[in-house]
Design an enzyme around this catalytic site. Structure first.
Site, short mmCIF file in Angstrom:
data_model
loop_
_atom_site.label_atom_id
_atom_site.label_comp_id
_atom_site.label_asym_id
_atom_site.label_seq_id
_atom_site.Cartn_x
_atom_site.Cartn_y
_atom_site.Cartn_z
N PRO A 271 2.02 -38.83 7.11
CA PRO A 271 2.80 -39.46 6.06
C PRO A 271 4.24 -38.83 5.83
O PRO A 271 5.13 -39.61 5.24
CB PRO A 271 1.92 -39.26 4.83
CG PRO A 271 0.54 -38.76 5.27
CD PRO A 271 0.77 -38.32 6.51
N ASP B 18 10.34 -63.71 17.09
CA ASP B 18 9.64 -63.00 16.09
C ASP B 18 10.20 -62.35 14.62
O ASP B 18 11.53 -62.11 15.02
CB ASP B 18 8.72 -62.19 16.62
CG ASP B 18 7.30 -62.55 17.12
OD1 ASP B 18 6.90 -63.75 16.80
OD2 ASP B 18 7.01 -61.87 18.10
C1 4G1 Z 1 0.56 -37.82 0.90
C2 4G1 Z 1 0.09 -43.00 5.54
C3 4G1 Z 1 -0.63 -37.94 1.72
C4 4G1 Z 1 -0.99 -42.02 5.78
C5 4G1 Z 1 1.30 -38.99 0.55
C6 4G1 Z 1 0.73 -43.40 6.70
C7 4G1 Z 1 -0.26 -40.29 2.12
C8 4G1 Z 1 -0.12 -41.55 9.63
C9 4G1 Z 1 -0.36 -41.57 8.24
C10 4G1 Z 1 -1.06 -39.06 2.29
C11 4G1 Z 1 -1.17 -41.44 7.07
C12 4G1 Z 1 0.78 -40.07 1.24
C13 4G1 Z 1 0.64 -42.86 7.82
C14 4G1 Z 1 -2.00 -39.28 3.21
C15 4G1 Z 1 -2.03 -40.32 7.31
C16 4G1 Z 1 -3.76 -36.29 7.09
C17 4G1 Z 1 -4.88 -37.40 7.54
C18 4G1 Z 1 -2.76 -37.32 6.40
C19 4G1 Z 1 -4.84 -38.54 6.82
C20 4G1 Z 1 -3.43 -38.59 6.31
C21 4G1 Z 1 1.77 -41.46 0.99
C22 4G1 Z 1 -3.89 -38.38 4.63
N1 4G1 Z 1 1.33 -42.99 8.92
N2 4G1 Z 1 -2.57 -39.87 6.09
N3 4G1 Z 1 -2.73 -38.36 3.80
O1 4G1 Z 1 -2.44 -40.40 3.40
O2 4G1 Z 1 -2.24 -39.86 8.32
O3 4G1 Z 1 0.74 -42.41 10.06
#
Ligand code: 4G1
Length: 243
Positions: free
Chosen positions: A89, A168
């Site tokens: 994130p 697209d």
């Molecule tokens: C803090 C979203 C935490 C989530 C703020 C988009 C989200 C990977 C992504 C989180 C993930 C926000 C993504 C959150 C993601 C560790 C494992 C991180 C899952 C995890 C807005 C949990 N794009 N999220 N934390 O969702 O990996 O790529």
């Protein structure tokens, strides 16, 4: 292109990557992917891949050593051409521009976090951190699938008509024009007359105008960034004057 996906849940990928366009891309030899289970790189007999966070707090953190071992193996295979990506994130937002750049790579290694994320020291081995958006998810697996889907369809030869990639949404920064197929009349809802006219010039003009209208109404932020021609500006004028 070769894509290695490093994850604790390789089963999550088996469906989406083996149907439709992604399946065809693999059959054509344009893209191949390799699922790596990070658990296979755990050092102990219990195959431990996560542990409690230093300093306390809820949840589990993915251990650095198994991830480093998994990355090392994948990037050794790819030589100097490997690009290591962490889905997280706090990464840079994924854009079409980024997708197009990644489509030129030979070898992507995509690391998916799970639980509360990965040990901070993993980041030193990563070339890029990418996020698909601001919402809470359970893991980086679905974001990785989003990235792979977007990147693979930009590899030349994956989508049949080169045209359809260019037309697209987002290629020129605008949303799509409305599309219709048979029947001509569905419960009294009719297909716009111009699309039945056979006048290709008029059809192209109508579609461009509707794409501009839609982008103006729904995503003015996109319109502000789009490269508009003089003709586009004229069409946009028509759209905003005759509401
Ligand atoms: C803090 C979203 C935490 C989530 C703020 C988009 C989200 C990977 C992504 C989180 C993930 C926000 C993504 C959150 C993601 C560790 C494992 C991180 C899952 C995890 C807005 C949990 N794009 N999220 N934390 O969702 O990996 O790529």
């Amino acid at each position: 292109m070769q894509v290695d996906v490093l994850t604790l849940f390789p089963e999550m990928f088996q469906g989406p990557l083996q149907i439709s366009l992604l399946k065809k891309a693999q059959e054509k030899g344009l893209f191949s992917f390799n699922l790596v289970n990070i658990r296979d790189f755990a050092g102990d007999k219990h195959k431990t891949v996560d542990d409690t966070p230093y300093g306390g707090g809820p949840g589990m953190v993915m251990k650095v050593a198994p991830i480093v071992a998994a990355i090392s193996k994948s990037s050794a295979k790819g030589g100097p051409n490997s690009k290591i990506i962490l889905m997280c994130p706090s990464g840079k937002p994924l854009t079409q521009e980024k997708v197009n750049a990644l489509a030129k790579e030979k070898h992507l290694v995509i690391l998916c976090g799970h639980y509360e994320g990965v040990d901070e020291r993993v980041r030193d081995l990563v070339d890029e951190e990418i996020s698909i958006g601001d919402y809470v998810l359970t893991g980086g697996e679905i974001p990785a699938m989003v990235l792979i889907d977007a990147v693979v369809r930009q590899i030349p030869g994956v989508v049949k008509e080169e045209e359809s990639v260019k037309k697209d949404s987002f290629y020129d920064g605008l949303l799509d024009y409305p599309s219709y197929t048979k029947p001509e009349d569905f419960c009294g809802k009719n297909v716009p007359q111009v699309l039945l006219s056979g006048n290709h010039k008029e059809i192209a003009r109508w579609r461009r105008k509707e794409a501009l209208r839609r982008t103006l109404e729904r995503r003015p932020d996109l319109l502000a960034k789009a490269n508009l021609s003089a003709e586009d500006k004229k069409l946009l004028d028509e759209v905003s004057c005759h509401e």
